[in-house]
Design a protein around this motif. Sequence first.
Motif: not given
Length: 208
Positions: A33-34, A172-177, A183-185
């Motif tokens: 992703l990054y 991937l869809e929301k382009f989160i930082t 944090l979500i993980i």
Amino acid sequence: LASYYQDFPKYRLPSQFLMVLSVQAPVLMMAALYDREVTGQLSLAMMALALPVSLVGGAVSRAYYAEIASIGKTDIAKIKRITISTQAKLFAMALPISFVFMTLAHPLFVFLFRKEWMVAATYAAILAPFILLQFTSSPLVQVINILGNQVVFLLINMIRMIGLIFIYHFSLEKFITPKDFVLIISAFLFLFYFCVSVFIFKILGSPR
């Protein structure tokens, strides 16, 4: 004997594969992703947090399994008492470590790895709550080996892997930082290991 233990190659082998993959999944997903800089930061944070889990948690897991295996299915109530005692001791060991990472990660990482790894310190502070639950609940999964239901072990690892895949596609869809991704993980794995603990105690509390 082959017939009696047939669940191990049928269900335990894919379970182990999923378990190993899910442990590496956060770093692999971060890399996809990054960029490699934040991936390296997360990798260091995960390594620093996983060290006490792999060393102490692995030793406790083996000792716990040996003790409950000697009891077998003949005394589930005794296994439950041992399980409660084991988890309480694990919490007593893990809570101070988690507290240190949550509150003192930045000065600790600066002292050990220098200021270039400040982002890793932030990630470690975010991941500390889930590591606490992982440390205290992972050894308890050995109960499944005693009760002989390897399908359950496979389902547990499938749920974790499916959740991580969902998080990857969502990110991937929301382009989160990168920070929000970590944090979500952490939140998902915290909830996962909490549910695993509840499930294990439910098994031990079920009438037989």
